[in-house]
Design a protein around this motif. Sequence first.
Motif: not given
Length: 364
Positions: A197-214, A172-181
């Motif tokens: 980070k350059c891919l624009g990934c959404i980083f998830v805290q595994r223990e809290s199942k949250a990405s920052d405040s959202k 998928h990176m070679s074709v569309s260069f998307p972001s992912f979780v």
Amino acid sequence: MALDAAAPSSGGGGEDEAVRPLLPAEAEEELDATYAPYARRDAYGTMGRGPLRAARRVELYLRAALLVPLRFVAGMLLLVAYYLVCRVCTLFVDEVAEEGRPRLRGWRRVAVVRAGQGLSRAMLFVFGFYWIRETHRSYPNAEDVHQGQSEELELPGAIVSNHVSYVDILYHMSVSFPSFVAKESVSRLPLVGLISKCLGCIFVQRESKASDSKGVSGAVTERVQEAYQDKNSSMMLLFPEGTTTNGDYLLPFRTGAFLARVPVQPVILRYPYTMFSPAWDSMDGARHVFLLLCQFVNYIEVVRLPVYCPSEQEKEDPKLYANNVRKLIATEGNLIFSNLGLAEKRVYHAALNGNSRAIHQKDD
């Protein structure tokens, strides 16, 4: 949670797995039938530890000596090269508030995307995927796709794909260069951290199942809507199954990819094989990468379906939207429906590792 301690959630087990004996053949067959989406059926057998004939074993040793060192060095050079591109393009660049990703615009964005696509394809070549067979279908063959689809050409906000292997992401990176979780720990890894980070990934805290405040769903929905409204933004790559299978089955879809109520791009991935299956189902990561690198040639087939535009009813009901897209992908990809999920995969891994106590435990 006892089950999480007994077996990992992705790909296979850890170091303890290598020293535990395989189950009796009858027990393995029964487990494989019960947990069919995660059962390996290639020449290397369950968890890649099946018996090999002497000739096959010698052939594997020769391939390991000839291919693995060269491919490992080539892969590392490609990774370092892309890291340097990302490092240069992020110099004196501000980060997006609350997300930690660099705000790439203009030539910086173009350089990161073009280099990422080219080097991802080169990495696939290093892994032995010399040719990629792609099919673009103009019209869906599935009879039950709703007839309210807009015939206008709309760009999707997300790519929705079945999940078979870590190789999926490279394609998928070679074709569309998307972001992912990704897990939050990925952002701190050497080389890979900046790239993610350059891919624009959404980083998830595994223990809290949250990405920052959202929550994760909220963060994903926001990014999907952003990609749909701003064509210069990266699409999200989402695997609604939530885990990998052996490539013959399709697990239930989670609704996170469909909450944004925007069109999605369905993509089907298949990995034909004769000796070793690239599917990352019930094998630990190191063993899987090693055996993949030992293959002279690996194959990938891709079916890109038309953009799926949700009906008004699907927009109001994300579960219906997810189920209809799942049905389309299964029909077009000749995949078998399965109601199993990540919890059952963990149970299967624990059972293969000889941990009978974990077989009777479910998620809390």
